[in-house]
Write an enzyme that holds these catalytic residues in place. Structure first.
Site, PDB file in Angstrom:
ATOM      1  N   ASP A 125      55.562  18.363 130.570  1.00  0.00           N
ATOM      2  CA  ASP A 125      54.620  18.843 129.567  1.00  0.00           C
ATOM      3  C   ASP A 125      53.231  18.873 130.190  1.00  0.00           C
ATOM      4  OD1 ASP A 125      53.274  19.461 127.075  1.00  0.00           O
ATOM      5  OD2 ASP A 125      54.930  18.502 126.016  1.00  0.00           O
ATOM      6  N   ASP A 152      53.308  22.976 135.259  1.00  0.00           N
ATOM      7  CA  ASP A 152      54.055  24.189 134.946  1.00  0.00           C
ATOM      8  C   ASP A 152      55.538  24.016 135.282  1.00  0.00           C
ATOM      9  OD1 ASP A 152      55.061  26.758 134.721  1.00  0.00           O
ATOM     10  OD2 ASP A 152      53.372  27.702 135.747  1.00  0.00           O
ATOM     11  N   ASP A 175      56.369  26.816 121.915  1.00  0.00           N
ATOM     12  CA  ASP A 175      55.387  27.650 121.238  1.00  0.00           C
ATOM     13  C   ASP A 175      56.025  29.002 120.929  1.00  0.00           C
ATOM     14  OD1 ASP A 175      53.178  29.223 120.474  1.00  0.00           O
ATOM     15  OD2 ASP A 175      51.820  28.056 121.735  1.00  0.00           O
TER      16      ASP A 175
END
Length: 286
Positions: A125, A152, A175
Site C-alpha cells: 500500500d 507501486d 479505488d
C-alpha cells in the site's frame, strides 16, 4: 466485530509519553520517518505511466508513528524496483505467500494473518497511516507472517518478484475510479492480469472484492476473457464472500446502507490445459 481496531487518533500536537510530539519541525530534505518507509521509493527510476493509486500522506497517530520507526526495518519493504526479493528469506520460512494490494488500515489483513499463520502475507500500500497501523497490529498480536511493502505494486510484481513466486493475489475494495474518464486508472485491467499471471503459481487464487457494482462487472468481464485465469464458480459469475475474508467495519456500514459487495474468485490456469497462455511481460529497461 474483531479486536483488531485502529489505534485511537491523536492530534498532531499531542505529546508522546516520552515527551516527543508525533509531528516535529523538519529541516528541508529530512525524511518524515528516518527509519521508516520512503516517500517515493522508486523515484524516477521507472517510466512515467498512469497510476491506479494516489499516495496519501495524512495524519499519523502516535502508535502508528512509533510502529513505523520501530518495526519498518524488521517488517517493512520499500518497493524501489532495484532488487529481486527472496521471499523465503524475507519471511524466514518457505510457507506460501499471498500478495495483498491495498489494505487500508490493515484490520482485515491482520485478521486473515491470525486465522492462517501458515500463510505469509505480503501487503502492499502507499497509505502511511495504514502501514503504521498494520505494523502495530502485527506487533500487538504476534503476527510474524506479515510484511508491509511501500510503493507501486506494479513495480513490485514486474521488477522484484520471481516467476511463479506467489500462491495468491488479493485485491479488496480498490479505488473504483467511478468517472468514465478515469476508468483507465482502474487496477484490474488485461495488462495487469497478464503481469500478475507471470508471478502466480499454477492454481493460485486471485480474489477480488468491490462494493462498486460497475467495477465488479468490469472485473468479471476482464477476468473471464483472460486466458490465464478461470472462474472457480461452476456456473460462472460472482462468488459468495468466503469465510477467510473478514467483514470489515467499512464494508458492514455499506451493507447497512444497501450497498452490494461482489467477490470474484479465479484461479491461475496451469499451462498445457488446452488454453493458450497470456503474452509474456518484458521487464522494464534500466
Amino acid at each position: 466485530m474483531s479486536d483488531f481496531l485502529n489505534t485511537p487518533e491523536v492530534p498532531p500536537s499531542a505529546p508522546h509519553p516520552s515527551g516527543e510530539s508525533v509531528r516535529h519541525t523538519r529541516t528541508k530534505g529530512e525524511p518524515r520517518f528516518p527509519d521508516g518507509p520512503k516517500a517515493d521509493p522508486a523515484g524516477s527510476h521507472f517510466e512515467r505511466r498512469i497510476r491506479s493509486f494516489q499516495p496519501r500522506r495524512s495524519r499519523v497517530t502516535v502508535g502508528q508513528a512509533d510502529a513505523l520507526q520501530r518495526l519498518w526495518p524488521k517488517w517493512g519493504l520499500d518497493i524501489d524496483g532495484r532488487q529481486v526479493i527472496d521471499l523465503a528469506q524475507l519471511f524466514g520460512n518457505d510457507g506460501p505467500v499471498v500478495l495483498e494490494i491495498g489494505f487500508g488500515m490493515g484490520e482485515a489483513t491482520a485478521q486473515m494473518a491470525a486465522a492462517d499463520p501458515g500463510t505469509n502475507i505480503l501487503a502492499a500500500d502507499v497509505h502511511t497511516p495504514g502501514q503504521g497501523n498494520l505494523l502495530n497490529l502485527a506487533d500487538q498480536h504476534g503476527l510474524s507472517n506479515i510484511r508491509v511493502a511501500n510503493g507501486d505494486a506494479i513495480i513490485l510484481l514486474r521488477e522484484m518478484l520471481r516467476p511463479d513466486a506467489l500462491d495468491g493475489l488479493r485485491v479488496y475494495f480498490p479505488d473504483p475510479w467511478p468517472k468514465k474518464r478515469h476508468h483507465k486508472r482502474r487496477l484490474i485491467q488485461p495488462e495487469f492480469l497478464t503481469l500478475a499471471a507471470t508471478r502466480l503459481k499454477p492454481g493460485a487464487l486471485v480474489h477480488c472484492a468491490t462494493d462498486w457494482e460497475p467495477y465488479a462487472e468490469q472485473m468479471l468481464e476482464v477476468l473471464d476473457a483472460h486466458p490465464d485465469f478461470e472462474n472457480t464458480q461452476a456456473e460462472g459469475g460472482f462468488a459468495a464472500r468466503p469465510e477467510f475474508r473478514p467483514l470489515t467495519r467499512f464494508e458492514g456500514q455499506g451493507l447497512d446502507k444497501g450497498h452490494v459487495v461482489n467477490d470474484l474468485l479465479f484461479r491461475r490456469v496451469p499451462h498445457g490445459n488446452g488454453r493458450p497462455p497470456g503474452p509474456q511481460v518484458p521487464r522494464s529497461g534500466r
